[in-house]
Design a protein around this motif. Structure first.
Motif, mmCIF file in Angstrom:
data_model
loop_
_atom_site.group_PDB
_atom_site.id
_atom_site.type_symbol
_atom_site.label_atom_id
_atom_site.label_comp_id
_atom_site.label_asym_id
_atom_site.label_seq_id
_atom_site.Cartn_x
_atom_site.Cartn_y
_atom_site.Cartn_z
ATOM 1 N N ASN A 116 -4.029 12.518 3.629
ATOM 2 C CA ASN A 116 -2.917 11.997 2.848
ATOM 3 C C ASN A 116 -2.304 13.014 1.900
ATOM 4 O OD1 ASN A 116 -2.216 8.699 2.505
ATOM 5 N ND2 ASN A 116 -3.791 9.293 3.966
ATOM 6 N N LEU A 120 1.632 12.674 1.979
ATOM 7 C CA LEU A 120 2.381 12.323 0.771
ATOM 8 C C LEU A 120 3.505 13.321 0.507
ATOM 9 C CD1 LEU A 120 -0.514 11.155 -1.561
ATOM 10 C CD2 LEU A 120 1.441 9.768 -0.851
ATOM 11 N N LEU A 163 0.457 2.683 0.039
ATOM 12 C CA LEU A 163 1.242 3.841 0.467
ATOM 13 C C LEU A 163 2.377 3.506 1.425
ATOM 14 C CD1 LEU A 163 -1.806 6.224 0.864
ATOM 15 C CD2 LEU A 163 -0.015 6.405 -0.863
ATOM 16 N N ARG A 166 5.675 5.123 0.862
ATOM 17 C CA ARG A 166 5.766 6.555 1.192
ATOM 18 C C ARG A 166 5.939 6.766 2.699
ATOM 19 N NH1 ARG A 166 3.980 9.689 -3.144
ATOM 20 N NH2 ARG A 166 4.076 8.398 -5.028
#
Length: 239
Positions: A116, A120, A163, A166
């Motif tokens: 991640n 990200l 998340l 994102r």
């Protein structure tokens, strides 16, 4: 475009079928393996094989550095590596229980967290966790394995909520009984007993699991996250 794909435990069984499927589609594929050697045909396909024990955070970090150096940031992670230490509860040691949890659940945490970092930054990513019908239905003698595989569902769904903004999806594939080296060691009687429980009346193929994983990593699945996809011949009925 060719993506950077990492499959943990990708040197045999279901993980190997998944790695082959992504490589055949033109992706840049890397696999981790703890022991043995990856098959020659996998290496011939240009797949990067990295020795890594996912219970060791330093090995996980080193594996990612190698993959990133050669393929770039991991865009698709398939967390497949796992172990079993089957035993009735009365005979199961604390080490039997913790070893399975440390590999199957905590090991998955390690590789997902590290992936991640790049996802990200890129504001996109696909994560697929390989659970099991046993994690949904339970199985005598597999309390440790079932607990670890059930934990993956809560883990994935929590991260899907955390998340999703994102553009990172988290999904779970829950295979049933699949024809692999692990199940071929069973006796004919044991295999017959298992098949008798499956509505489709047969073992699954590793390639059928791989097809579901590839779909979840495809553009067509861009609006699917937090899902648990059973590929079990109807054994669990999505329970």
């Amino acid at each position: 475009m060719s993506r950077s794909v990492l499959v943990t435990g990708g040197n045999r069984g279901i993980g190997l079928a998944i790695a082959r499927a992504f490589a055949a589609a033109g992706d840049k594929v890397a696999v981790t393996y703890r022991s043995g050697e990856p098959p020659a045909d996998l290496v011939a396909q240009g797949v990067l094989a990295v020795r890594c024990d996912i219970t060791d955070s330093e090995q996980v970090e080193q594996a990612y550095k190698e993959v990133e150096e050669k393929h770039g940031n991991v865009e698709v992670l398939v967390a497949n590596a796992g172990i079993t230490r089957d035993q009735l509860l009365i005979r199961m040691t604390e080490e039997d229980f913790s070893a399975v949890l440390d590999t199957n659940l905590v090991g998955t945490f390690r590789v997902v967290k590290r992936a991640n970092r790049g996802m990200l930054r890129a504001k996109k990513g696909r994560v697929v966790l390989i659970s099991s019908v046993v994690g949904l239905l339970g199985q005598g003698g597999q309390a440790n394995y079932a607990a670890s595989k059930a934990g993956l569902v809560g883990f994935a769904r929590s991260l899907a909520r955390e998340l999703g903004s994102r553009n990172i999806t988290f999904n779970v594939v829950a295979p049933g009984f699949v024809d692999t080296d692990m199940t071929r060691v069973l006796s004919d009687e044991q295999r017959a007993d298992i098949v008798a429980q499956v509505p489709l009346g047969r073992y699954g193929k590793a390639e059928e699991i791989a097809a579901a994983v590839r779909f979840l990593a495809s553009d067509e699945a861009s609006y699917i996250t937090g899902a648990v996809i059973p590929v079990d011949g109807g054994l669990g009925m999505g329970h």
